[in-house]
Write an enzyme that holds these catalytic residues in place. Structure first.
Site, mmCIF file in Angstrom:
data_model
loop_
_atom_site.group_PDB
_atom_site.id
_atom_site.type_symbol
_atom_site.label_atom_id
_atom_site.label_comp_id
_atom_site.label_asym_id
_atom_site.label_seq_id
_atom_site.Cartn_x
_atom_site.Cartn_y
_atom_site.Cartn_z
ATOM 1 N N ASP A 1 -5.298 2.782 1.491
ATOM 2 C CA ASP A 1 -6.370 1.915 0.981
ATOM 3 C C ASP A 1 -6.151 1.518 -0.472
ATOM 4 O O ASP A 1 -7.109 1.268 -1.205
ATOM 5 C CB ASP A 1 -7.746 2.569 1.135
ATOM 6 C CG ASP A 1 -8.134 2.756 2.601
ATOM 7 O OD1 ASP A 1 -7.489 2.142 3.471
ATOM 8 O OD2 ASP A 1 -9.085 3.508 2.866
ATOM 9 N N HIS A 2 -4.905 1.448 -0.895
ATOM 10 C CA HIS A 2 -4.561 0.986 -2.243
ATOM 11 C C HIS A 2 -3.866 -0.365 -2.084
ATOM 12 O O HIS A 2 -2.652 -0.453 -2.018
ATOM 13 C CB HIS A 2 -3.650 1.999 -2.947
ATOM 14 C CG HIS A 2 -4.241 3.365 -3.043
ATOM 15 N ND1 HIS A 2 -3.469 4.522 -3.076
ATOM 16 C CD2 HIS A 2 -5.531 3.780 -3.095
ATOM 17 C CE1 HIS A 2 -4.270 5.567 -3.152
ATOM 18 N NE2 HIS A 2 -5.524 5.135 -3.163
ATOM 19 N N ILE A 3 -4.682 -1.422 -2.030
ATOM 20 C CA ILE A 3 -4.183 -2.748 -1.672
ATOM 21 C C ILE A 3 -3.582 -3.416 -2.905
ATOM 22 O O ILE A 3 -4.271 -3.664 -3.894
ATOM 23 C CB ILE A 3 -5.308 -3.617 -1.097
ATOM 24 C CG1 ILE A 3 -5.984 -2.904 0.070
ATOM 25 C CG2 ILE A 3 -4.768 -4.965 -0.643
ATOM 26 C CD1 ILE A 3 -7.254 -3.576 0.545
ATOM 27 N N ASP B 1 0.893 -1.155 0.000
ATOM 28 C CA ASP B 1 0.000 0.000 0.000
ATOM 29 C C ASP B 1 0.931 1.204 0.000
ATOM 30 O O ASP B 1 2.119 1.073 0.329
ATOM 31 C CB ASP B 1 -0.911 0.001 1.231
ATOM 32 C CG ASP B 1 -1.944 1.135 1.223
ATOM 33 O OD1 ASP B 1 -2.133 1.755 0.171
ATOM 34 O OD2 ASP B 1 -2.549 1.396 2.276
ATOM 35 N N GLN B 2 0.436 2.373 -0.392
ATOM 36 C CA GLN B 2 1.284 3.565 -0.358
ATOM 37 C C GLN B 2 1.287 4.159 1.049
ATOM 38 O O GLN B 2 0.259 4.715 1.484
ATOM 39 C CB GLN B 2 0.783 4.591 -1.370
ATOM 40 C CG GLN B 2 1.180 4.260 -2.792
ATOM 41 C CD GLN B 2 0.013 4.020 -3.708
ATOM 42 O OE1 GLN B 2 -1.128 4.299 -3.379
ATOM 43 N NE2 GLN B 2 0.283 3.481 -4.877
#
Length: 548
Positions: free
Chosen positions: A481-483, A327-328
């Site tokens: 929330d960038h899985i 994730d970032q």
């Protein structure tokens, strides 16, 4: 156990990836059955849920309007049925992998911001250019046609002029379907401040309609409520795709928690098994299976499905399932200013600084994307003013000041695919008796060096340029929330899980498309890349079934 159900293509998951594959398969004349762990809900119900939330849950609790079912708990929401959180976290930066998806039909697209950046050619060659991470199994030129298809499938608005394409270096085969949404006053001020320190803030491509209707969705009218839900449906969410899928003959089965993938002859997938809300087990057969849950639920299901032929889990002969979780890692700066900025005109996110994601420095530390959140500050200002104990005119004046003269600056760092950032099965069980996911997460020195040497100082410079009188930077990395990761792509079955079409190396009729397959994460949002990979996989799925 009930009688079997069946379809040519069985899709587990109803988010953006699953919906794109389902539509492509239906258009090719194949039968499709989609399985969703959570319930289906209408937009008006989510809007009413949000309106009726207590004030303490209306800011930053984007899952709150989506009450979880006992059989499909959310990651950061503890239900009366759960004694502990669903997602078990450990490691030096566990907080940075909290995540915030919902297990509803439509998935996390219900409350995403809609940002649709492409990766750059350099993003796909980290190892060969900078000696870190991995190279993708193909170059940008292979993905470009799928990026274009994804932009038209989602309805993306954005700038197509060369001035706003730099520093991406991306060649485009077609312009965006719609032009960009204009900046509000706060974003224009932020753009001017960034330019003074050599940073280019450009309009972000967004999956929302800019001034026109598209795919039956109305034009964005600036509700500034993109999360937790677009109240009018101007932004793409997968829930808007589900009626279209049904109209084409697709079937959607909700409240169906898939817990096992069954393999058989020649290690082909034979069926998936799911629990219904009464804890009864059902079996679904098909010719081809797509696991499109997300980068957490997909590897969890693969590990749950170990059998005699797959002792480490389905698709896991490489021992890479659940590894390389990405994730970032995010840092935020809450800023008070000496004059009004007035964010909140238009969508909650409309622009980004991306020249900070590219460069030779990536051999030493992570690239990162900067932005100013365009969320209206009035609820935040009201909450902060009330905490000061003010009343009457003093309270009213302070609400007005904090609503106008505060801002949030965000930086999201590029992650590396690291095998020790790993999802495993917890010994703890959920309501259905299924093992909960456990994730070990460390953002790595690559990210920590970026924060120390570049991104935190840059946040402070941006804040100073805006006229900051107070700056508070988050003390720890947060989730974006960038899985991504967990089923990483590659050409070597000994070091990867899926091939270039997101087909599992170990199982000829199993596809694992989307964020889980991404080889690297870059500093920009992942959804468009996930969608492009889904469309590439869909072509392979149709070709495989049409010629089998």
């Amino acid at each position: 156990m009930s009688s079997d159900d069946s379809a040519d293509v069985v899709v587990v998951g109803t988010g953006v990836v699953g919906c794109q594959i389902a539509e492509q398969a239906l258009d090719a004349g194949l039968s499709v059955l989609m399985l969703e762990a959570g319930p289906r809900v209408e937009r008006w119900r989510v809007v009413e849920n949000f309106r009726n939330l207590p004030p303490s849950l209306r800011i930053g609790h984007w899952n709150a309007p989506y009450p979880p079912k006992p059989w499909a708990p959310h990651l950061e929401t503890r239900t009366p049925h759960e004694q502990e959180e669903y997602l078990q976290l450990e490691g030096p930066n566990a907080r940075a992998y909290m995540q915030g998806y919902v297990r509803y039909a439509g998935g996390a697209t219900w409350h995403w911001a809609g940002i649709c950046w492409r990766m750059t050619p350099d993003d796909m060659r980290l190892k060969s250019l900078y000696g870190v991470g991995r190279d993708w199994a193909f170059g940008y030129d292979v993905l470009e046609p799928y990026y274009t298809r994804a932009e038209y499938a989602l309805g993306v608005c954005g700038p197509s002029d060369p001035a706003h394409q730099w520093p991406l270096g991306n060649k485009r085969s077609k312009p965006y379907p719609m032009g960009p949404i204009p900046f509000g006053p706060g974003e224009q001020r932020f753009t001017d401040v960034a330019a003074k320190i050599g940073l280019l803030n450009i309009p972000a491509p967004q999956a929302r309609n800019s001034g026109v209707s598209y795919h039956g969705r109305p034009a964005c009218c600036g509700n500034n409520n993109c999360f937790p839900v677009c109240p009018i449906g101007a932004k793409y969410d997968a829930a808007t795709s589900l009626p279209r899928i049904e109209a084409k003959g697709g079937r959607i089965l909700t409240n169906a928690v898939v817990y096992r993938i069954e393999t058989g002859n020649k290690n082909a997938v034979q069926a998936v098994h799911y629990f219904d809300p009464e804890k009864r087990s059902h079996r679904v057969t098909g010719k081809l299976f797509v696991i499109a849950c997300n980068g957490i639920e997909t590897p969890k299901l693969l590990l749950l499905s170990k059998d005699a032929n797959n002792p480490n889990g389905v698709a896991n002969s490489s021992d890479q399932v659940g590894r390389n979780m990405m994730d970032q890692p995010k840092l935020i700066a809450e800023v008070e200013l000496d004059e009004p900025l007035w964010t909140g005109v238009g969508p909650v996110q409309s622009s980004s600084i991306l020249n900070t994601t590219q460069g030779e420095f990536r051999s030493l530390y992570a690239g990162a994307m900067f932005r100013m959140e365009n969320l209206a500050r009035s609820p935040i200002g009201a909450a902060a003013a009330l905490k000061k104990g003010l009343v009457g005119k003093a309270l009213d004046a302070e609400i007005r000041r904090l609503s106008a003269c505060t801002a949030k600056l965000t930086v999201e760092h590029e992650p590396l695919p690291l095998p020790y950032n790993r999802l495993t099965l917890s010994d703890k069980k959920d309501w259905l008796g299924i093992n909960k996911p456990n994730i070990y997460y460390d953002v790595s020195d690559y990210v920590r060096r970026s924060a120390q040497e570049y991104t935190v100082p840059t946040l402070k410079r941006l804040a100073a340029g805006l006229g900051a009188t107070k700056v508070v930077i988050s003390p720890e990395f947060l989730n974006s929330d960038h899985i991504m990761g967990g089923c990483i792509m590659g050409t070597d079955p000994s070091t990867s899980v899926v091939d270039v079409d997101c087909r599992a190396h170990n199982h000829p009729n199993l596809f694992l498309p989307g964020g889980a397959a991404m080889s690297t994460g870059t500093g920009s949002n992942s959804t468009l890349t996930m969608t492009a990979l889904a469309l590439k996989a869909a072509d392979a799925i149709v070709d495989q079934l049409k010629h089998s």
